[in-house]
Write a protein that holds these residues in place. Structure first.
Motif, PDB file in Angstrom:
ATOM      1  N   TRP A 128       0.817  -1.215   0.000  1.00 32.54           N
ATOM      2  CA  TRP A 128       0.000   0.000   0.000  1.00 32.54           C
ATOM      3  C   TRP A 128       0.846   1.258   0.000  1.00 32.54           C
ATOM      4  O   TRP A 128       0.449   2.285  -0.575  1.00 32.54           O
ATOM      5  N   TRP A 137       1.757   1.511  -3.580  1.00 32.67           N
ATOM      6  CA  TRP A 137       0.560   1.948  -4.305  1.00 32.67           C
ATOM      7  C   TRP A 137       0.393   3.459  -4.198  1.00 32.67           C
ATOM      8  O   TRP A 137       0.106   4.138  -5.186  1.00 32.67           O
ATOM      9  N   GLN A 138       0.582   3.987  -3.004  1.00 30.90           N
ATOM     10  CA  GLN A 138       0.489   5.438  -2.849  1.00 30.90           C
ATOM     11  C   GLN A 138       1.580   6.151  -3.627  1.00 30.90           C
ATOM     12  O   GLN A 138       1.325   7.160  -4.296  1.00 30.90           O
ATOM     13  N   MET A 190      -9.425   2.481  -2.457  1.00 29.07           N
ATOM     14  CA  MET A 190      -9.273   2.541  -1.008  1.00 29.07           C
ATOM     15  C   MET A 190     -10.592   2.253  -0.299  1.00 29.07           C
ATOM     16  O   MET A 190     -10.624   1.536   0.707  1.00 29.07           O
ATOM     17  N   ASP A 191     -11.660   2.802  -0.816  1.00 30.39           N
ATOM     18  CA  ASP A 191     -12.966   2.605  -0.191  1.00 30.39           C
ATOM     19  C   ASP A 191     -13.332   1.124  -0.152  1.00 30.39           C
ATOM     20  O   ASP A 191     -13.825   0.621   0.876  1.00 30.39           O
ATOM     21  N   ARG A 199     -11.246  -1.398  -0.216  1.00 25.95           N
ATOM     22  CA  ARG A 199     -10.319  -2.055   0.700  1.00 25.95           C
ATOM     23  C   ARG A 199     -10.758  -1.881   2.152  1.00 25.95           C
ATOM     24  O   ARG A 199     -10.606  -2.792   2.978  1.00 25.95           O
ATOM     25  N   LEU A 200     -11.303  -0.718   2.464  1.00 23.18           N
ATOM     26  CA  LEU A 200     -11.665  -0.385   3.836  1.00 23.18           C
ATOM     27  C   LEU A 200     -13.080  -0.810   4.212  1.00 23.18           C
ATOM     28  O   LEU A 200     -13.525  -0.565   5.329  1.00 23.18           O
ATOM     29  N   LEU A 245      -5.726   0.059   6.354  1.00 26.53           N
ATOM     30  CA  LEU A 245      -5.404  -0.513   5.049  1.00 26.53           C
ATOM     31  C   LEU A 245      -4.701  -1.862   5.120  1.00 26.53           C
ATOM     32  O   LEU A 245      -4.893  -2.710   4.246  1.00 26.53           O
ATOM     33  N   ASP A 285      -1.257   3.589   6.154  1.00 27.24           N
ATOM     34  CA  ASP A 285      -2.218   4.664   6.438  1.00 27.24           C
ATOM     35  C   ASP A 285      -1.525   6.022   6.489  1.00 27.24           C
ATOM     36  O   ASP A 285      -2.059   7.022   5.992  1.00 27.24           O
ATOM     37  N   CYS A 303      -0.875   7.344   2.942  1.00 28.23           N
ATOM     38  CA  CYS A 303      -2.030   7.758   2.135  1.00 28.23           C
ATOM     39  C   CYS A 303      -2.773   8.955   2.708  1.00 28.23           C
ATOM     40  O   CYS A 303      -3.353   9.747   1.944  1.00 28.23           O
ATOM     41  N   LEU A 362     -14.052   5.117   3.140  1.00 29.37           N
ATOM     42  CA  LEU A 362     -12.891   6.000   3.080  1.00 29.37           C
ATOM     43  C   LEU A 362     -13.071   7.181   4.017  1.00 29.37           C
ATOM     44  O   LEU A 362     -12.121   7.584   4.707  1.00 29.37           O
ATOM     45  N   TRP A 412     -12.445   6.008   7.593  1.00 28.49           N
ATOM     46  CA  TRP A 412     -11.008   5.851   7.805  1.00 28.49           C
ATOM     47  C   TRP A 412     -10.325   7.208   7.952  1.00 28.49           C
ATOM     48  O   TRP A 412      -9.510   7.411   8.854  1.00 28.49           O
TER      49      TRP A 412
END
Length: 226
Positions: A100, A103-104, A144-145, A147-148, A154, A162, A165, A185, A188
């Motif tokens: 992650w 990814w960011q 992200m949404d 995933r969460l 995350l 976290d 991001c 999201l 989070w």
């Protein structure tokens, strides 16, 4: 002693949030993006890419002097490993957190960065280009949404994933990206934003007055294009 060379940007705030979460002693040297200080030769000797932030670990000596780390994601990993916090110990959890962060670094940051450039700083308005980066940034928010949807953070517990991001999601209004309808999201984001160390990290370096913030950010953005 840790020394952080940084400025008021999402990548800079990633590192100040991490240091505040760790609760370790560190020194901050603000870098003026408006004056293009990050392009000066002394800085390039520490960070060949000429970007912020750069972390100097004065407790670790190399042939060239104190050990320097550039790239904000690499700094997060370095600090997590040095202090054994905010990175899972088991190989699968560790891998998830680093995935992650990557990814960011490869997606969310660059796409939102380009959305900001073409929405805010580029003199010529290019609707197709703006639409491209705005839509891709929104798609990444949706990633992200999803995933969460079934987890609080995350990658297991709160981690460098976290921290990496959060400042970018926080900058969504400046990048002109909406978060409407992304309830997971939003939940989070509110959870991370409420952490005291996160709130402290967002004030380092000391931000300019509100009346000056937008003008200074625009000047910095123009310098990125120069």
């Amino acid at each position: 002693m840790l020394e952080l060379l940084t400025s008021e940007t999402p990548n800079g705030w990633k590192t100040t949030i991490m240091l505040e979460e760790l609760g370790v002693a560190y020194k901050v040297r603000p870098i003026s993006l408006t004056d293009r200080e990050q392009k000066e030769e002394w800085y390039l000797g520490l960070n060949p890419n000429g970007r912020i932030p750069t972390l100097i670990d004065h407790d670790v000596e190399t042939e060239g002097g104190s050990f320097a780390v550039f790239e904000s994601g690499a700094i997060l990993i370095y600090l997590a490993e040095k202090f054994d916090r905010f990175l899972p110990k088991f190989i699968t959890g560790r891998s998830e957190a680093i995935q992650w962060v990557m990814w960011q670094m490869s997606g969310l940051g660059p796409m939102m960065g380009q959305a900001t450039v073409f929405n805010r700083y580029f003199d010529e308005k290019l609707p197709s280009v703006i639409d491209r980066y705005t839509r891709e940034s929104r798609r990444l928010f949706e990633v992200m949404d999803r995933r969460l949807a079934d987890r609080e953070f995350l990658a297991g517990d709160y981690s460098i994933a976290d921290i990496a991001c959060f400042p970018w999601v926080r900058g969504r209004d400046w990048a002109c990206i909406d978060m409407d309808g992304l309830s997971h999201l939003q939940r989070w984001f509110d959870t991370v934003a409420a952490r005291p160390a996160v709130q402290r990290g967002l004030l380092i370096p000391e931000p300019p007055a509100a009346s000056e913030m937008a003008a200074q950010t625009t000047r910095q953005g123009k310098n990125i294009l120069a």
